[in-house]
Write a protein that holds these residues in place. Structure first.
Motif, PDB file in Angstrom:
ATOM      1  N   TYR A  75      -9.487  -4.265  -2.516  1.00  0.00           N
ATOM      2  CA  TYR A  75      -8.612  -3.236  -3.086  1.00  0.00           C
ATOM      3  C   TYR A  75      -9.355  -1.907  -3.170  1.00  0.00           C
ATOM      4  N   TYR A  76      -8.697  -0.855  -2.700  1.00  0.00           N
ATOM      5  CA  TYR A  76      -9.248   0.493  -2.783  1.00  0.00           C
ATOM      6  C   TYR A  76      -8.533   1.337  -3.828  1.00  0.00           C
ATOM      7  N   ARG A  77      -7.322   0.967  -4.139  1.00  0.00           N
ATOM      8  CA  ARG A  77      -6.530   1.647  -5.165  1.00  0.00           C
ATOM      9  C   ARG A  77      -5.652   0.609  -5.850  1.00  0.00           C
ATOM     10  N   VAL A  78      -5.096   0.973  -6.975  1.00  0.00           N
ATOM     11  CA  VAL A  78      -4.191   0.072  -7.683  1.00  0.00           C
ATOM     12  C   VAL A  78      -2.879  -0.020  -6.918  1.00  0.00           C
ATOM     13  N   LEU A  79      -2.407  -1.246  -6.733  1.00  0.00           N
ATOM     14  CA  LEU A  79      -1.140  -1.449  -6.038  1.00  0.00           C
ATOM     15  C   LEU A  79       0.007  -1.047  -6.965  1.00  0.00           C
ATOM     16  N   ILE A  85       5.462   1.020  -0.264  1.00  0.00           N
ATOM     17  CA  ILE A  85       4.192   0.774   0.425  1.00  0.00           C
ATOM     18  C   ILE A  85       4.493   0.398   1.866  1.00  0.00           C
ATOM     19  N   ILE A  86       3.564   0.705   2.743  1.00  0.00           N
ATOM     20  CA  ILE A  86       3.703   0.383   4.164  1.00  0.00           C
ATOM     21  C   ILE A  86       2.595  -0.589   4.522  1.00  0.00           C
ATOM     22  N   TRP A  87       2.957  -1.711   5.123  1.00  0.00           N
ATOM     23  CA  TRP A  87       1.941  -2.700   5.461  1.00  0.00           C
ATOM     24  C   TRP A  87       2.143  -3.200   6.880  1.00  0.00           C
ATOM     25  N   GLN A  88       1.041  -3.616   7.484  1.00  0.00           N
ATOM     26  CA  GLN A  88       1.055  -4.057   8.875  1.00  0.00           C
ATOM     27  C   GLN A  88       0.003  -5.145   9.055  1.00  0.00           C
ATOM     28  N   ARG A 114      -0.803   0.460   2.782  1.00  0.00           N
ATOM     29  CA  ARG A 114      -1.004   1.881   2.485  1.00  0.00           C
ATOM     30  C   ARG A 114       0.158   2.401   1.647  1.00  0.00           C
ATOM     31  N   ASN A 115      -0.077   3.538   0.987  1.00  0.00           N
ATOM     32  CA  ASN A 115       1.005   4.170   0.242  1.00  0.00           C
ATOM     33  C   ASN A 115       1.704   5.195   1.135  1.00  0.00           C
ATOM     34  N   ALA A 116       2.665   5.911   0.570  1.00  0.00           N
ATOM     35  CA  ALA A 116       3.456   6.860   1.366  1.00  0.00           C
ATOM     36  C   ALA A 116       2.617   8.007   1.904  1.00  0.00           C
ATOM     37  N   HIS A 117       1.435   8.224   1.325  1.00  0.00           N
ATOM     38  CA  HIS A 117       0.534   9.287   1.784  1.00  0.00           C
ATOM     39  C   HIS A 117      -0.473   8.770   2.805  1.00  0.00           C
ATOM     40  N   GLU A 118      -0.256   7.532   3.285  1.00  0.00           N
ATOM     41  CA  GLU A 118      -1.123   6.916   4.282  1.00  0.00           C
ATOM     42  C   GLU A 118      -2.514   6.593   3.729  1.00  0.00           C
ATOM     43  N   GLU A 119      -2.644   6.538   2.411  1.00  0.00           N
ATOM     44  CA  GLU A 119      -3.915   6.175   1.805  1.00  0.00           C
ATOM     45  C   GLU A 119      -4.017   4.656   1.744  1.00  0.00           C
ATOM     46  N   ASP A 281     -13.605   6.034   7.985  1.00  0.00           N
ATOM     47  CA  ASP A 281     -13.236   7.249   8.727  1.00  0.00           C
ATOM     48  C   ASP A 281     -13.674   8.513   7.998  1.00  0.00           C
ATOM     49  N   GLY A 282     -14.815   8.410   7.280  1.00  0.00           N
ATOM     50  CA  GLY A 282     -15.365   9.583   6.623  1.00  0.00           C
ATOM     51  C   GLY A 282     -14.749   9.901   5.278  1.00  0.00           C
ATOM     52  N   ASP A 283     -13.740   9.145   4.834  1.00  0.00           N
ATOM     53  CA  ASP A 283     -13.075   9.457   3.572  1.00  0.00           C
ATOM     54  C   ASP A 283     -13.585   8.534   2.473  1.00  0.00           C
ATOM     55  N   ILE A 284     -13.780   9.098   1.274  1.00  0.00           N
ATOM     56  CA  ILE A 284     -14.156   8.288   0.132  1.00  0.00           C
ATOM     57  C   ILE A 284     -12.943   7.484  -0.312  1.00  0.00           C
ATOM     58  N   LEU A 285     -13.139   6.161  -0.433  1.00  0.00           N
ATOM     59  CA  LEU A 285     -12.010   5.300  -0.762  1.00  0.00           C
ATOM     60  C   LEU A 285     -11.952   4.950  -2.236  1.00  0.00           C
TER      61      LEU A 285
END
Length: 342
Positions: A75-79, A85-88, A114-119, A281-285
């Protein structure tokens, strides 16, 4: 084998998680081991698999069965509740190997949420074992009136309170959970199948399970891991968040087995901002990890006591304390869990 599915993905799916959905999911667990619906249950996202057809998995007529081999939930963020949410799901790899039941394929599947912001919220890595049907085996004798262990509620270790108050720290060896999860019953298997949508025949049909060389109806791996996950979530408070759960399913847990779970602190260390799991990808999660906050790394052990095939458990065994019969326990699952302290 199945090369046409290598590195295949199903189309992205969109879902809104509600408390009604997770409440129905939690009905699949014994009442004493249900997490609060105020947070999304740790293992709930795995049930989303049941709502999409994965073309690389065989149908019921394929002469094969699927067994859970390994599961990681990062987990990187709270669900969130009530947000889209978008999942694949991707098929990352297929590997052939030889197991105790003969040749098998290991399918490594990855689900990104991911959430709607693609996070990225969650990455779930699942290893499935695809088994060919072996030669018929004699059906084992059933247990008549097996004794069952009651589920023991755990309490928070006192060291945790000091940790939250910044007065002390957990030390390696601290036991966070030491609990009996109860005896696996047919009713539990039916309830979890209905709650999760996983109606794999080896969980519900004893004869079908035996045909695949199994000792009886097999408990869903995510039923047992879900019970452990519910207990782990109960340890969460504002400063302590569960981020990672890993589990290897070493042997099937079957109807009649009594299950025990133990979670032990292995280390409490500051996270390093440069650790590869902190970045993608260089982003802090994870802000907590990026701020060099402590990470509590715990070891997970799930063990069983299995009654003899030709006899029932005695009353004295049923009433025995949790600490009895250590030599009879068999390690069934092993893994780890990580908390981050804010």
């Amino acid at each position: 084998m199945m090369d046409q599915w290598q590195l295949t993905s199903v189309p992205p799916q969109r879902t809104i998680i509600t408390k009604e959905r997770t409440g129905a999911f939690l009905q699949g667990f014994p009442a004493a081991i249900r997490s609060s619906v105020t947070i999304v249950p740790l293992t709930y996202p795995i049930t989303l698999w049941q709502n999409v057809e994965l073309p690389w998995l065989p149908d019921d007529q394929g002469g094969k069965t699927i067994i859970h081999g390994q599961q990681t939930l990062q987990y990187y963020r709270v669900l969130p509740y009530n947000e889209e949410i978008i999942w694949q799901i991707h098929l990352a790899s297929i590997r052939e190997t030889e197991g105790s039941q003969g040749p098998m394929q290991l399918l490594n599947c990855v689900m990104d949420v991911r959430n709607a912001h693609e996070e990225l919220i969650l990455q779930a890595n699942t290893t499935l074992l695809l088994l060919d049907q072996p030669k018929p085996q004699p059906r084992p004798q059933s247990h008549t009136n097996p004794a069952t262990h009651r589920i023991a509620r755990h309490t928070l270790p006192s060291a945790l309170y000091g940790l939250w108050d910044k007065e002390s720290s957990l030390i390696p060896g601290t036991i966070l959970i030491d609990a009996c999860l109860g005896t696996i019953t047919g009713e539990m298997l039916v309830a979890y199948a209905a709650a999760s949508g996983d109606y794999n025949a080896i969980h519900l049909d004893a004869q079908k399970a035996v045909e695949f060389g199994l000792p009886g109806r097999v408990a869903h791996g995510m039923l047992v891991l879900g019970m452990v996950g519910n207990l782990l979530q109960e340890l969460q408070t504002a400063p302590m968040t569960l981020r990672n759960l890993e589990c290897r399913f070493r042997m099937p847990i079957v109807e009649g087995d009594t299950v025990f779970a133990k979670v032990i602190v292995q280390s409490v260390v500051p996270s390093q901002p440069g650790d590869k799991e902190t970045f993608i990808d260089g982003d802090i999660l994870n802000e907590a990890e990026a701020q060099n906050n402590p990470v509590i790394h715990c070891l997970l052990e799930v063990s069983i006591v299995r009654p003899e095939p030709d006899s029932s458990c005695s009353e004295s065994y049923a009433d025995a304390p949790f600490t009895s019969g250590q030599s009879q326990r068999i390690l069934a699952y092993s893994g780890s869990a990580d908390y981050v302290l804010a």
